[in-house]
Design an enzyme around this catalytic site. Sequence first.
Site, PDB file in Angstrom:
ATOM      1  N   HIS A  91       8.432 -43.647 -78.520  1.00  0.00           N
ATOM      2  CA  HIS A  91       8.954 -45.001 -79.559  1.00  0.00           C
ATOM      3  C   HIS A  91       8.437 -45.618 -77.965  1.00  0.00           C
ATOM      4  O   HIS A  91       8.893 -46.042 -77.191  1.00  0.00           O
ATOM      5  CB  HIS A  91      10.127 -45.243 -79.528  1.00  0.00           C
ATOM      6  N   SER A 138      13.352 -41.356 -78.027  1.00  0.00           N
ATOM      7  CA  SER A 138      13.231 -42.667 -77.613  1.00  0.00           C
ATOM      8  C   SER A 138      14.119 -42.967 -76.437  1.00  0.00           C
ATOM      9  O   SER A 138      13.408 -42.806 -75.367  1.00  0.00           O
ATOM     10  CB  SER A 138      13.961 -43.219 -78.965  1.00  0.00           C
ATOM     11  N   ASP A 166      15.742 -41.547 -85.844  1.00  0.00           N
ATOM     12  CA  ASP A 166      13.750 -41.076 -85.892  1.00  0.00           C
ATOM     13  C   ASP A 166      14.525 -39.211 -85.816  1.00  0.00           C
ATOM     14  O   ASP A 166      14.627 -38.642 -84.682  1.00  0.00           O
ATOM     15  CB  ASP A 166      13.258 -41.735 -85.020  1.00  0.00           C
TER      16      ASP A 166
END
Lengths: 277, 206
Positions: free
Chosen positions: B48, B21, B141
């Site tokens: 992301h 991310s 995540d």
Amino acid sequence: MNNDGIFDIESRLLLEALQQVYGYDFRDYAESSLRRRLLNWLSGSGFANLSEAQGRLLRDRNLLDQFVCGITVNVSEMFRDPLFFRAVREQVVPHLKTYSFVKIWHAGCASGEEVYSMAILLREEGLQGRYRIYATDVNEEVLSKAREGIYPLKEMQRFIRNYQKSGGQHDFADYYTARYDHAMLMPELKKEIVFAAHNLAVDADFGEMNMVVCRNVMIYFKAALKERVLELFDRALLPGGFLCLGQKESLEKRGVAGNYDELARGTRIYVKRYLQS
Amino acid sequence: MSNATCNPDKRVFRVVVLGVSTGGVQALKRLLGALPADFPLPILIVQHISPEAGNGLARLLDELCAIRVKEADEEETMEPGCVYLAPPNYHLLLEKDAVLSLSSEPPVNFARPSADVLFESAAAAFGRGVIGIVLTGAGYDGGRGLQRIQEEGGLTVIQDPVEAEAPSMPEHALSLVAADHVISLELLPALLQLLAGRHSEQGEPS
């Protein structure tokens, strides 16, 4: 055999049984995302495994409806992919305006956000009273949500942003009434929409459509079911009609590809040719 | 670092899945930039990214790296030596027949694409054949998915949080998984080459 292997066998058996008992056919859904939704449903269901759930599912229609709702994908946004709606507004609507009446099939409409988006767009473009949208979904539970046209108020911020990016010029707040934590869409929008249950995996087509919208529905299907559904759409569409798919869905490798031209590269809006190959 | 310690049971890997991310663009430039064009495994990546981003990141990385980088398309069969980025606003999943699939289901861990979704599908489809990697990122995540990969016998790799631009994703993963390797970004390409090299030495997929 490990738990995963047993789960896979149980899910195949269950899907087979559901097809035979109810005619709901999920056997040609892409496995990994279906598996994920089955596991999610199971974890909230109170059943220890799918075998245990199966006996009830085959006899209890209410449970079945809840199950179907759980394992299909029912979320959307108003004006999802604003650039798609902008392309419809700028490049498709001028063609639609040349017809005295326009028929649109929105297949896999889920809870209706994109159907109402289209209705708003068509009204703004002056087609009020000259169109009908047939909005279908496999799932009765989400259809009744769609019929209501009531969405969480907290979603509106995002919907308004999408609307503006899609080329909307009006005050989006005119289209709904806020009540407590919900937004109720203007009832007039529903006048030109017919909501109906329809199963893409087994049912026949609707005829003589000027436009078919089916976005991010077929991504959950395996290739054979995609082909079946595209043939349905192809039969439903008039020559010169528009087939609108999701951002990551292409006709490229499909049997019906030869009957279509993409409106502009990457739009995923396909125009049906007058002369079929 | 010897082969024996990296891959003691000489297993055959089929795919690398990676979640990243915040700080991801720099990290991916460094990692993918150091891999050869003929890297013997497919690499699936969840970075992301804003729902409205185009495929600019895939194009940029493809230009900078020897290995091929592209945005994943629906129903595409994954190939060795190719990196597939999850498209913005879609989850990326892996099917048993090595085909990639997409989903617009709700965000998981506030993310769509979500690394957990990719990892769980890869674990179910390829079990011991999976190498799962969590790199820099804010949020949580990837941790749960990495746990699934480990449970199914796959190999787990986590970027050392000390050097990560945003440490919380690697830290969270470390709290759930006794990782096979906790490693710096700099050493990661060499590790991947060693692990993947087993594949070509053995010659046949499982």
